[in-house]
Design a protein around this motif. Structure first.
Motif, PDB file in Angstrom:
ATOM      1  N   SER A 296      -2.235   7.650  -7.591  1.00 53.90           N
ATOM      2  CA  SER A 296      -1.720   7.891  -8.932  1.00 53.90           C
ATOM      3  C   SER A 296      -2.202   9.242  -9.416  1.00 53.90           C
ATOM      4  O   SER A 296      -3.296   9.712  -9.056  1.00 53.90           O
ATOM      5  CB  SER A 296      -2.190   6.797  -9.898  1.00 53.90           C
ATOM      6  OG  SER A 296      -1.707   5.529  -9.483  1.00 53.90           O
TER       7      SER A 296
ATOM      8  N   THR B 206       5.436  -5.290  -4.875  1.00 53.78           N
ATOM      9  CA  THR B 206       4.286  -4.384  -4.966  1.00 53.78           C
ATOM     10  C   THR B 206       4.707  -2.918  -5.021  1.00 53.78           C
ATOM     11  O   THR B 206       3.883  -2.058  -5.355  1.00 53.78           O
ATOM     12  CB  THR B 206       3.343  -4.578  -3.768  1.00 53.78           C
ATOM     13  OG1 THR B 206       4.038  -4.280  -2.540  1.00 53.78           O
ATOM     14  CG2 THR B 206       2.823  -6.001  -3.715  1.00 53.78           C
ATOM     15  N   THR B 207       5.962  -2.618  -4.684  1.00 51.01           N
ATOM     16  CA  THR B 207       6.432  -1.227  -4.773  1.00 51.01           C
ATOM     17  C   THR B 207       6.851  -0.840  -6.189  1.00 51.01           C
ATOM     18  O   THR B 207       7.067   0.347  -6.456  1.00 51.01           O
ATOM     19  CB  THR B 207       7.618  -1.004  -3.822  1.00 51.01           C
ATOM     20  OG1 THR B 207       8.730  -1.831  -4.214  1.00 51.01           O
ATOM     21  CG2 THR B 207       7.234  -1.334  -2.383  1.00 51.01           C
TER      22      THR B 207
ATOM     23  N   TRP C  20       4.655   1.680  -7.931  1.00 49.30           N
ATOM     24  CA  TRP C  20       4.762   2.984  -7.280  1.00 49.30           C
ATOM     25  C   TRP C  20       5.972   3.762  -7.805  1.00 49.30           C
ATOM     26  O   TRP C  20       5.891   4.963  -8.043  1.00 49.30           O
ATOM     27  CB  TRP C  20       4.903   2.805  -5.764  1.00 49.30           C
ATOM     28  CG  TRP C  20       3.660   2.384  -5.067  1.00 49.30           C
ATOM     29  CD1 TRP C  20       3.150   1.118  -5.000  1.00 49.30           C
ATOM     30  CD2 TRP C  20       2.745   3.211  -4.350  1.00 49.30           C
ATOM     31  NE1 TRP C  20       1.985   1.101  -4.276  1.00 49.30           N
ATOM     32  CE2 TRP C  20       1.718   2.379  -3.857  1.00 49.30           C
ATOM     33  CE3 TRP C  20       2.704   4.571  -4.062  1.00 49.30           C
ATOM     34  CZ2 TRP C  20       0.654   2.870  -3.104  1.00 49.30           C
ATOM     35  CZ3 TRP C  20       1.656   5.067  -3.298  1.00 49.30           C
ATOM     36  CH2 TRP C  20       0.637   4.222  -2.836  1.00 49.30           C
TER      37      TRP C  20
ATOM     38  N   LEU D 199      -2.632   2.070  -4.558  1.00 48.02           N
ATOM     39  CA  LEU D 199      -1.930   2.679  -5.684  1.00 48.02           C
ATOM     40  C   LEU D 199      -2.840   3.530  -6.574  1.00 48.02           C
ATOM     41  O   LEU D 199      -2.476   4.657  -6.922  1.00 48.02           O
ATOM     42  CB  LEU D 199      -1.238   1.599  -6.513  1.00 48.02           C
ATOM     43  CG  LEU D 199      -0.534   2.072  -7.789  1.00 48.02           C
ATOM     44  CD1 LEU D 199       0.593   3.041  -7.446  1.00 48.02           C
ATOM     45  CD2 LEU D 199      -0.001   0.880  -8.577  1.00 48.02           C
TER      46      LEU D 199
ATOM     47  N   GLY E 106       3.856   4.785 -11.108  1.00 47.88           N
ATOM     48  CA  GLY E 106       2.931   5.445 -10.206  1.00 47.88           C
ATOM     49  C   GLY E 106       3.343   6.847  -9.806  1.00 47.88           C
ATOM     50  O   GLY E 106       4.031   7.558 -10.561  1.00 47.88           O
TER      51      GLY E 106
ATOM     52  N   SER F 151      -0.366  -1.792  -0.445  1.00 42.55           N
ATOM     53  CA  SER F 151       0.421  -1.246  -1.543  1.00 42.55           C
ATOM     54  C   SER F 151      -0.290  -1.426  -2.881  1.00 42.55           C
ATOM     55  O   SER F 151      -0.222  -0.552  -3.756  1.00 42.55           O
ATOM     56  CB  SER F 151       1.803  -1.909  -1.581  1.00 42.55           C
ATOM     57  OG  SER F 151       2.569  -1.438  -2.660  1.00 42.55           O
TER      58      SER F 151
ATOM     59  N   ASP G 283       3.391  -4.220 -15.587  1.00 36.28           N
ATOM     60  CA  ASP G 283       2.545  -4.764 -14.529  1.00 36.28           C
ATOM     61  C   ASP G 283       2.660  -6.279 -14.454  1.00 36.28           C
ATOM     62  O   ASP G 283       2.669  -6.864 -13.361  1.00 36.28           O
ATOM     63  CB  ASP G 283       1.089  -4.367 -14.757  1.00 36.28           C
ATOM     64  CG  ASP G 283       0.852  -2.887 -14.512  1.00 36.28           C
ATOM     65  OD1 ASP G 283       1.662  -2.284 -13.786  1.00 36.28           O
ATOM     66  OD2 ASP G 283      -0.131  -2.343 -15.038  1.00 36.28           O
TER      67      ASP G 283
END
Length: 417
Positions: free
Chosen positions: A35, A314-315, A318, A31, A322, A27, A184
């Motif tokens: 993206s 970690t999602t 996204w 990414l 993302g 993941s 982040d």
């Protein structure tokens, strides 16, 4: 001829650890390839003079935050081990938890407000001092009153919930307005915290083995050493932000921006509900799995739950920054729905251990997504100078609800956790 019945001890399939670890890495590393071009161009426009100081700050902060997470995890793991080591009954454990929850409600609620007034760096130091006090008590007396460690650890957990995040946001504001990079940092905090909690379990297992008389003292000695290292790092790295207002100005600002905004009320309610659900989960998950006298390696399940939280964190890039580009409000709605459904199924039927662990992992994956999303929403709605106070006040109804549940358990003579 007698019949021999073999009792099997249930433990997760080793492939589950590999799946969670590999999925988290995939993941993260996949990414950038998924993206869109605009995101890549925007990241490329960030000048090295801005990006480099921020990356240095982010790495140093995550290192200190991970160290604080290990200390917090040691307090949680060693607390349960200590209760069992000294032969505490379930009723006595509930009483100890109630005392800590009462301290978090009566005192911890106001520590966030105090943090905004005196500075977030001092609040982080208070977190370390409380853990250091517990470690020194264990080292000096070996068996101090259980109430003092319970109160100190409960207050330390309250301070941990707001101090590092508020301090990071305040220090981040000095480097410029980079919301994507701040987002982040939020999910990296959840990722590093989950990994550090797993590390604290490994450290506790390592230091507990050995001399029987020192099995309790040695882990707290390790926690004290880590706490002193954390104090040194905090005092050395950043100067902190001085208070910008007195008590009266802060009260007026808090009333104008926090108490008068319905959006922040809803945000505080969401934060409180999540805190209540997580607290009740950590109280009930082990007794639920070992219901009916089943033998289970609980220590093997604990890393799975935290690994699922790592995967959920970690999602976040996204969904928010993302390729999926889901608004943070919609992301929170769906995450809360899935977390609620997972716990609802557990409340309906909890007979199959494998199915239970799967639902618990789904819940923690949702938690890993919710925590950074709430932090990002707080950045949009809550002024930085009021952030810690808002977080601590939002925890008060949840702590009150948890305390009410624990008192009900104490009042039921035949009840159990």
């Amino acid at each position: 001829m007698g019949v021999v019945i073999e009792s099997l001890v249930w433990e997760p399939n080793p492939l589950l650890y590999f799946f969670l670890f590999s999925s988290s890495l995939a993941s993260i590393f996949l990414l950038p390839y998924f993206s869109n071009n605009s995101t890549k161009v925007d990241l490329g426009l960030v000048s090295s003079t801005i990006q480099s100081p921020f990356l240095r700050f982010q790495r140093r902060f995550l290192l200190v935050y991970s160290l604080g997470s290990v200390i917090e995890g040691l307090g949680l793991v060693l607390g349960e081990f200590e209760y069992g080591y000294y032969g505490f009954s379930r009723e006595q454990m509930v009483v100890v938890l109630s005392v800590g929850c009462a301290a978090a409600l009566l005192v911890g609620t106001f520590l966030g407000l105090l943090s905004d007034l005196i500075g977030h760096k001092k609040a982080c130091m208070l977190f370390c001092i409380l853990h250091l006090l517990v470690g020194l008590l264990k080292r000096v007396t070996k068996h101090p009153s259980i109430w003092i460690p319970s109160i100190c650890l409960a207050l330390a957990s309250s301070v941990f919930s707001f101090s590092f995040e508020s301090w990071m946001v305040a220090e981040h504001a000095k480097l410029g307005d980079m919301q994507d990079l701040l987002s982040d940092t939020f999910w990296l905090m959840t990722l590093s915290e989950s990994a550090s909690l797993i590390g604290s379990q490994m450290l506790a297992n390592f230091v507990v083995g050995g001399d029987i008389e020192n099995r309790i003292v040695s882990p707290f000695t390790a926690a004290s050493i880590l706490t002193m290292i954390c104090i040194f790092c905090i005092s050395r790295e950043w100067n902190g932000s001085p208070p910008k207002s007195d008590i009266w100005d802060y009260k007026m600002a808090f009333s104008a921006h926090i108490l008068s905004d319905k959006r922040i009320w809803l945000l505080a309610w969401a934060q409180g509900c999540l805190h209540f659900a997580m607290t009740i989960f950590w109280i009930l998950w082990a007794p639920t799995i070992v219901a009916d006298g089943r033998e289970v390696h609980l220590a093997m399940i604990y890393p799975c739950l935290l690994g699922a939280r790592m995967l959920g964190s970690t999602t976040v890039p996204w969904f928010l920054n993302g390729p999926l580009s889901v608004p943070v409000e919609d992301c929170l709605i769906f995450a809360f729905i899935f977390a609620g459904l997972a716990l609802s199924i557990v409340a309906y039927d909890y007979q199959e251990i494998g199915f239970l662990v799967t639902l618990f992992c789904i819940f923690h994956a949702c938690v890993g997504l919710i925590l950074p999303s709430l932090a990002r929403l707080r950045t949009k709605l809550v002024p930085n100078e009021l952030r810690a106070g808002m977080i601590s006040v939002s925890m008060a109804p949840a702590n009150a609800a948890v305390l009410f549940v624990l008192i009900q358990v104490i009042d039921q003579k035949d009840g159990h956790i």
